[in-house]
Design a protein around this motif. Structure first.
Motif, PDB file in Angstrom:
ATOM      1  N   VAL A   1       0.849  -1.242   0.016  1.00 42.47           N
ATOM      2  CA  VAL A   1      -0.117  -0.033   0.257  1.00 42.47           C
ATOM      3  C   VAL A   1       0.812   1.197  -0.035  1.00 42.47           C
ATOM      4  O   VAL A   1       0.501   2.115  -0.755  1.00 42.47           O
ATOM      5  CB  VAL A   1      -1.014   0.091   1.252  1.00 42.47           C
ATOM      6  N   ASP A   2       2.048   1.217   0.793  1.00 46.93           N
ATOM      7  CA  ASP A   2       2.727   2.459   1.002  1.00 46.93           C
ATOM      8  C   ASP A   2       3.522   2.539  -0.447  1.00 46.93           C
ATOM      9  O   ASP A   2       3.714   3.858  -0.781  1.00 46.93           O
ATOM     10  CB  ASP A   2       3.691   2.376   1.989  1.00 46.93           C
ATOM     11  N   ASP A   3       4.074   1.746  -0.958  1.00 49.01           N
ATOM     12  CA  ASP A   3       4.863   1.871  -2.138  1.00 49.01           C
ATOM     13  C   ASP A   3       3.984   2.411  -3.171  1.00 49.01           C
ATOM     14  O   ASP A   3       4.359   3.397  -3.855  1.00 49.01           O
ATOM     15  CB  ASP A   3       5.532   0.564  -2.648  1.00 49.01           C
ATOM     16  N   ALA A   4       2.680   2.096  -3.261  1.00 48.50           N
ATOM     17  CA  ALA A   4       1.634   2.539  -4.458  1.00 48.50           C
ATOM     18  C   ALA A   4       1.365   3.792  -3.998  1.00 48.50           C
ATOM     19  O   ALA A   4       1.382   4.885  -5.053  1.00 48.50           O
ATOM     20  CB  ALA A   4       0.397   1.669  -4.224  1.00 48.50           C
ATOM     21  N   GLU A   5       1.038   4.374  -2.947  1.00 50.52           N
ATOM     22  CA  GLU A   5       0.732   5.586  -2.514  1.00 50.52           C
ATOM     23  C   GLU A   5       2.021   6.425  -2.463  1.00 50.52           C
ATOM     24  O   GLU A   5       1.645   7.961  -2.575  1.00 50.52           O
ATOM     25  CB  GLU A   5       0.001   5.581  -0.977  1.00 50.52           C
ATOM     26  N   GLN A   6       3.260   5.983  -2.249  1.00 51.94           N
ATOM     27  CA  GLN A   6       4.484   6.998  -2.386  1.00 51.94           C
ATOM     28  C   GLN A   6       4.683   6.950  -3.933  1.00 51.94           C
ATOM     29  O   GLN A   6       5.741   7.672  -4.213  1.00 51.94           O
ATOM     30  CB  GLN A   6       5.352   6.561  -1.614  1.00 51.94           C
ATOM     31  N   ASP A   7       4.101   6.462  -4.845  1.00 49.45           N
ATOM     32  CA  ASP A   7       4.401   6.406  -6.195  1.00 49.45           C
ATOM     33  C   ASP A   7       5.825   5.649  -6.602  1.00 49.45           C
ATOM     34  O   ASP A   7       6.657   6.147  -7.615  1.00 49.45           O
ATOM     35  CB  ASP A   7       4.334   7.788  -6.864  1.00 49.45           C
ATOM     36  N   VAL A   8       6.075   4.665  -5.731  1.00 53.80           N
ATOM     37  CA  VAL A   8       7.809   4.324  -5.929  1.00 53.80           C
ATOM     38  C   VAL A   8       7.558   3.523  -7.249  1.00 53.80           C
ATOM     39  O   VAL A   8       7.053   2.581  -7.620  1.00 53.80           O
ATOM     40  CB  VAL A   8       7.801   3.357  -4.648  1.00 53.80           C
ATOM     41  N   THR A   9       8.627   3.821  -8.087  1.00 47.70           N
ATOM     42  CA  THR A   9       9.075   3.002  -9.189  1.00 47.70           C
ATOM     43  C   THR A   9       9.948   1.966  -9.061  1.00 47.70           C
ATOM     44  O   THR A   9      10.083   1.053  -9.834  1.00 47.70           O
ATOM     45  CB  THR A   9       9.273   3.854 -10.465  1.00 47.70           C
ATOM     46  N   ASP A  10      10.851   2.197  -8.069  1.00 41.54           N
ATOM     47  CA  ASP A  10      12.144   1.353  -7.900  1.00 41.54           C
ATOM     48  C   ASP A  10      12.416   1.018  -6.517  1.00 41.54           C
ATOM     49  O   ASP A  10      12.574   1.739  -5.722  1.00 41.54           O
ATOM     50  CB  ASP A  10      13.326   1.926  -8.652  1.00 41.54           C
TER      51      ASP A  10
END
Length: 296
Positions: free
Chosen positions: A190-199
């Motif tokens: 959830v956090d990676d998606a909401e922080q727009d993490v690409t890598d």
């Protein structure tokens, strides 16, 4: 995707001060973001509040700043985001079910052991709680062996092609623990998606979690980041260098030496070992990382 769209992150747990092992992961993630002209996010992964040491999060942030590593944008704190994880659980619907099995019961089933050392769940409560049992955890169904999506594949930028069979190597996995805390696998997705993490650049101890996270990303409609898992720094007994194994806090009286040791472990000794100051260190480290990982 353009280099400017890159978003990376470093996500320490506040169970103690930053140590040499965690600095390796921090440095790798920071270099990768800077080489790709991207943003570097910082996230405090305190979803397991039983392991949180008061003041550790602030100490970690201050240590990174003393080493010239500054986050881009606000710092995300998992313990403040429980409502976001609940919403994701609700979105998963009937893919999630209550489980009444204890760890001992799962281990006693002797289905097998996953590569991370956890016992593979035998599916006991998949069709409902066993009579007399009360729900302890929430689990996520994985596809049966041979079904679409059961074998998850990805290319790791350090380790190369990877694959995992969810049914036979993991089993249905926990999304909410017996103590009520949300599990790492759900929170990080959830956090990676909401922080727009690409890598995602992190330690190889989390390699085994990646297939589960990719599976969750698909169910929740999230994009899958690229992954790069760096080797783990080991202590003299061959154990992972960690707070649990007595790793000491970084000596900030010698910040350049701390950075040079971490860079050398990442294979950047030639570019950084002769640096006389931190500006020269960062120039050399970025040059070395660019040569090795500059192309995505």
């Amino acid at each position: 995707m353009s280099a400017s769209a890159y978003v990376g992150r470093f996500a320490p747990s506040p169970s103690g001060p930053l140590h040499a092992g965690s600095l390796v992961a921090a440095l790798a993630s920071y270099l990768d973001a800077r080489v790709h002209d991207g943003r570097w996010r910082l996230r405090i992964e305190d979803i397991d509040e039983t392991r949180t040491v008061p003041g550790a999060a602030d100490d970690i942030v201050a240590t990174l700043a003393a080493l010239d590593m500054h986050a881009d944008g606000p710092i995300l704190v998992q313990s403040q985001r429980k409502g976001r994880y609940q919403l994701a659980r609700e979105k998963l619907g009937t893919m999630v079910y209550p489980c009444g099995c204890s760890r001992k019961e799962i281990a006693d089933s002797q289905v097998g052991t996953a590569s991370d050392g956890a016992a593979i769940y035998p599916g006991t409560c998949r069709r409902g709680l066993v009579p007399g049992k009360q729900a302890r955890t929430l689990r996520l169904r994985v596809p049966d062996a041979g079904q679409p999506g059961e074998r998850v594949q990805f290319d790791d930028r350090w380790l190369g092609p990877q694959a995992q069979h969810l049914a036979s190597e993991v089993g249905d996995f926990v999304l909410q623990r017996a103590d009520g805390y949300w599990a790492y696998q759900l929170a990080v997705v959830v956090d990676d998606a909401e922080q727009d993490v690409t890598d995602v650049v992190r330690g190889a101890d989390l390699l085994d979690s990646t297939a589960r996270q990719i599976y969750l990303q698909g169910l929740l409609g999230y994009p899958t980041p690229r992954y790069l898992h760096v080797p783990l720094l080991m202590n003299e007994t061959g154990e992972k260098f960690s707070k649990q194994n007595g790793a000491q806090a970084l000596d900030l009286a010698q910040p350049l030496q701390q950075l040079q040791r971490a860079a050398a472990f990442l294979g950047l000794a030639e570019e950084t070992s002769q640096s006389r100051d931190r500006e020269a260190f960062w120039n050399g480290a970025l040059t070395g990382w660019q040569a090795r990982f500059g192309s995505r």
